[in-house]
Write a protein that holds these residues in place. Structure first.
Motif, PDB file in Angstrom:
ATOM      1  N   LEU A  65      -3.041   3.624  -3.051  1.00  0.00           N
ATOM      2  CA  LEU A  65      -3.084   2.556  -3.670  1.00  0.00           C
ATOM      3  C   LEU A  65      -4.366   1.405  -2.821  1.00  0.00           C
ATOM      4  N   VAL A  66      -5.342   2.248  -2.584  1.00  0.00           N
ATOM      5  CA  VAL A  66      -6.325   1.662  -1.681  1.00  0.00           C
ATOM      6  C   VAL A  66      -7.767   1.769  -2.790  1.00  0.00           C
ATOM      7  N   GLY A  67      -8.467   0.668  -3.240  1.00  0.00           N
ATOM      8  CA  GLY A  67      -9.243   0.825  -4.242  1.00  0.00           C
ATOM      9  C   GLY A  67      -8.812   0.932  -5.606  1.00  0.00           C
ATOM     10  N   ASP A  68      -9.993   0.699  -6.482  1.00  0.00           N
ATOM     11  CA  ASP A  68      -9.615   0.757  -7.975  1.00  0.00           C
ATOM     12  C   ASP A  68      -9.083  -0.368  -8.320  1.00  0.00           C
ATOM     13  N   GLY A  69      -8.622  -1.407  -7.761  1.00  0.00           N
ATOM     14  CA  GLY A  69      -8.019  -2.559  -8.120  1.00  0.00           C
ATOM     15  C   GLY A  69      -6.490  -2.312  -7.596  1.00  0.00           C
ATOM     16  N   TYR A  70      -6.069  -1.144  -6.888  1.00  0.00           N
ATOM     17  CA  TYR A  70      -4.744  -1.061  -6.553  1.00  0.00           C
ATOM     18  C   TYR A  70      -4.578  -1.949  -5.108  1.00  0.00           C
ATOM     19  N   THR A  71      -3.242  -2.034  -4.957  1.00  0.00           N
ATOM     20  CA  THR A  71      -3.083  -2.618  -3.625  1.00  0.00           C
ATOM     21  C   THR A  71      -1.718  -2.249  -2.981  1.00  0.00           C
ATOM     22  N   GLN A  72      -1.646  -2.043  -1.772  1.00  0.00           N
ATOM     23  CA  GLN A  72      -0.428  -1.906  -1.320  1.00  0.00           C
ATOM     24  C   GLN A  72       0.306  -3.130  -1.015  1.00  0.00           C
ATOM     25  N   TYR A  73       1.836  -2.883  -0.998  1.00  0.00           N
ATOM     26  CA  TYR A  73       2.850  -3.948  -1.047  1.00  0.00           C
ATOM     27  C   TYR A  73       4.049  -3.553  -0.449  1.00  0.00           C
ATOM     28  N   ASP A  74       4.816  -4.786  -0.156  1.00  0.00           N
ATOM     29  CA  ASP A  74       6.203  -4.393   0.192  1.00  0.00           C
ATOM     30  C   ASP A  74       7.331  -5.451  -0.585  1.00  0.00           C
ATOM     31  N   VAL A  75       8.537  -5.498   0.087  1.00  0.00           N
ATOM     32  CA  VAL A  75       9.197  -6.360  -0.642  1.00  0.00           C
ATOM     33  C   VAL A  75       8.801  -7.990  -0.612  1.00  0.00           C
ATOM     34  N   THR A  76       8.082  -8.347   0.508  1.00  0.00           N
ATOM     35  CA  THR A  76       7.458  -9.752   0.650  1.00  0.00           C
ATOM     36  C   THR A  76       6.288  -9.864  -0.243  1.00  0.00           C
ATOM     37  N   LEU A  78       5.935  -8.156  -3.339  1.00  0.00           N
ATOM     38  CA  LEU A  78       6.126  -7.284  -4.557  1.00  0.00           C
ATOM     39  C   LEU A  78       5.680  -7.805  -5.480  1.00  0.00           C
ATOM     40  N   ASP A  79       5.637  -9.207  -6.197  1.00  0.00           N
ATOM     41  CA  ASP A  79       5.358  -9.765  -7.333  1.00  0.00           C
ATOM     42  C   ASP A  79       3.970  -9.667  -7.434  1.00  0.00           C
ATOM     43  N   TYR A 194      11.550   7.993  -5.280  1.00  0.00           N
ATOM     44  CA  TYR A 194      10.400   7.466  -4.862  1.00  0.00           C
ATOM     45  C   TYR A 194      10.082   6.138  -5.767  1.00  0.00           C
ATOM     46  N   ALA A 195      10.595   6.209  -7.066  1.00  0.00           N
ATOM     47  CA  ALA A 195      10.393   4.981  -7.945  1.00  0.00           C
ATOM     48  C   ALA A 195      11.269   3.693  -7.331  1.00  0.00           C
ATOM     49  N   MET A 196      12.390   3.824  -6.832  1.00  0.00           N
ATOM     50  CA  MET A 196      13.009   2.834  -6.396  1.00  0.00           C
ATOM     51  C   MET A 196      12.391   2.345  -4.876  1.00  0.00           C
ATOM     52  N   ALA A 197      11.794   3.352  -4.403  1.00  0.00           N
ATOM     53  CA  ALA A 197      11.137   2.632  -2.961  1.00  0.00           C
ATOM     54  C   ALA A 197      10.043   2.038  -3.330  1.00  0.00           C
ATOM     55  N   TYR A 198       9.467   2.041  -4.665  1.00  0.00           N
ATOM     56  CA  TYR A 198       8.134   1.213  -4.997  1.00  0.00           C
ATOM     57  C   TYR A 198       8.547   0.102  -5.874  1.00  0.00           C
ATOM     58  N   GLY A 199       9.798  -0.410  -6.169  1.00  0.00           N
ATOM     59  CA  GLY A 199      10.389  -1.357  -6.964  1.00  0.00           C
ATOM     60  C   GLY A 199       9.988  -1.064  -8.288  1.00  0.00           C
ATOM     61  N   ARG A 256      13.984  -8.709 -11.021  1.00  0.00           N
ATOM     62  CA  ARG A 256      13.226  -8.802  -9.760  1.00  0.00           C
ATOM     63  C   ARG A 256      14.267  -8.305  -8.737  1.00  0.00           C
ATOM     64  N   GLN A 257      15.534  -9.195  -8.831  1.00  0.00           N
ATOM     65  CA  GLN A 257      16.439  -8.739  -7.819  1.00  0.00           C
ATOM     66  C   GLN A 257      16.821  -7.432  -8.010  1.00  0.00           C
ATOM     67  N   LEU A 258      16.928  -6.765  -8.942  1.00  0.00           N
ATOM     68  CA  LEU A 258      17.129  -5.422  -9.212  1.00  0.00           C
ATOM     69  C   LEU A 258      15.929  -4.496  -8.346  1.00  0.00           C
ATOM     70  N   GLN A 259      14.799  -4.753  -8.476  1.00  0.00           N
ATOM     71  CA  GLN A 259      13.489  -4.159  -7.867  1.00  0.00           C
ATOM     72  C   GLN A 259      13.771  -4.322  -6.389  1.00  0.00           C
ATOM     73  N   LEU A 260      14.101  -5.414  -5.939  1.00  0.00           N
ATOM     74  CA  LEU A 260      14.275  -5.756  -4.484  1.00  0.00           C
ATOM     75  C   LEU A 260      15.451  -4.861  -3.826  1.00  0.00           C
ATOM     76  N   ARG A 261      16.527  -4.894  -4.529  1.00  0.00           N
ATOM     77  CA  ARG A 261      17.781  -4.091  -4.101  1.00  0.00           C
ATOM     78  C   ARG A 261      17.279  -2.407  -4.214  1.00  0.00           C
ATOM     79  N   ASP A 262      16.411  -2.129  -4.941  1.00  0.00           N
ATOM     80  CA  ASP A 262      16.137  -0.844  -5.114  1.00  0.00           C
ATOM     81  C   ASP A 262      14.998  -0.577  -3.826  1.00  0.00           C
ATOM     82  N   MET A 263      14.202  -1.380  -3.479  1.00  0.00           N
ATOM     83  CA  MET A 263      13.188  -1.150  -2.579  1.00  0.00           C
ATOM     84  C   MET A 263      13.834  -1.274  -0.976  1.00  0.00           C
ATOM     85  N   GLN A 264      15.031  -2.044  -0.863  1.00  0.00           N
ATOM     86  CA  GLN A 264      15.620  -2.500   0.234  1.00  0.00           C
ATOM     87  C   GLN A 264      16.734  -1.210   0.669  1.00  0.00           C
ATOM     88  N   GLN A 265      16.614  -0.157  -0.045  1.00  0.00           N
ATOM     89  CA  GLN A 265      17.794   0.850   0.348  1.00  0.00           C
ATOM     90  C   GLN A 265      17.291   1.537   1.482  1.00  0.00           C
TER      91      GLN A 265
END
Length: 287
Positions: A65-76, A78-79, A194-199, A256-265
């Protein structure tokens, strides 16, 4: 002589890779002729779901997720992070760039087990819903051709990557809104973790480890981690997809709350390791 039967009979403990699969192994359909032996020895059978390595699968430190327009992210973040990854994926694959279009993904071996034919049989319906679909995998020649045909039929909405790329697997996981896993059987499954970890919210056939790890979304209690369907059937999968699209389009806060629950597991190996230790200690002191 059946070596597996002997192992089941004389082992101190038996471990399956999920509680759901441990149960399925005791049925005629899932036991492959050994179900009676497994039922006889089910007192020593334990299901332990796999974990994931956050050093390799975490959106906050993923080198893909570095370069080509991608970016790293976390729960804070996410959007904004998810939006950038989605638009970068659309651009990289030559799809119309629009963060508001629901983007579905599939990553896996092209085989009957993985239920790819259910996606094929639902493809026209999915396209009529105004979504985009990205698929990555290789396997049976006829299913590889199906992927090519799906892209050829809807080139503005579908991209099929026949083959495999670790980098693209990570980017699809980060960029998609929803991940399809219509497996006919799945002892544990990793892509949904993997998917849930990435929201990225999974839509799965409720079987084996998929049933254990993806809890059905309940809009009234605002609980659950994805959408499930009970039979490996195209109509049932379309029903789950329809519910997911309704939430994505009309109830964005719930999505969005569903995504956050997935990532916070905690999807790491830590808990699994503790259970494995319990099993091994029990085996050591059994006799």
């Amino acid at each position: 002589m059946n070596i597996m039967k002997a192992g089941l009979q004389f082992s101190h403990r038996i471990v399956a890779v999920s509680e759901g699969y441990a149960w399925e192994c005791q049925t005629q359909e899932g036991g492959w002729g050994l179900d009676a032996v497994i039922r006889e020895n089910n007192w020593k059978l334990r299901g332990i779901v796999n974990g994931i390595d956050y050093k390799e699968w975490s959106p906050k430190c993923d080198p893909a997720l570095v370069g080509d327009g991608y970016t790293q992210y976390d729960v804070t973040t996410l959007d904004e992070g998810k939006k950038k990854c989605k638009m970068a994926l659309q651009k990289e694959l030559g799809l119309p760039v629009d963060p508001n279009i629901p983007l579905f993904g599939f990553i896996g071996r092209l085989d009957y087990q993985k239920g790819v034919d259910l996606i094929r049989d639902s493809h026209g319906w999915l396209m009529s819903q105004g979504v985009q679909l990205v698929m990555l995998g290789s396997g049976r020649a006829d299913l590889e051709n199906d992927l090519r045909s799906m892209e050829a039929s809807y080139p503005q909405q579908t991209r099929s990557w026949v083959g495999f790329s670790v980098q693209m697997a990570h980017r699809i996981t980060a960029g998609c809104d929803l991940l399809l896993m219509p497996s006919r059987f799945e002892p544990c499954g990793l892509n949904q973790l993997y998917a849930m970890a990435y929201g990225t919210v999974p839509i799965v056939h409720a079987v084996g480890g998929l049933r254990d790890t993806v809890k059905p979304f309940n809009p009234f209690e605002n609980s659950g981690t994805g959408w499930t369907f009970e039979r490996a059937d195209a109509d049932q999968m379309r029903g789950a997809c329809s519910n997911a699209l309704e939430t994505f389009r009309n109830y964005r806060d719930s999505f969005r709350q569903l995504q956050l629950r997935d990532m916070q597991q905690d999807l790491s190996w830590d808990h699994a390791a503790e259970v494995y230790e319990e099993v091994l200690v029990a085996a050591k002191y059994q006799w």
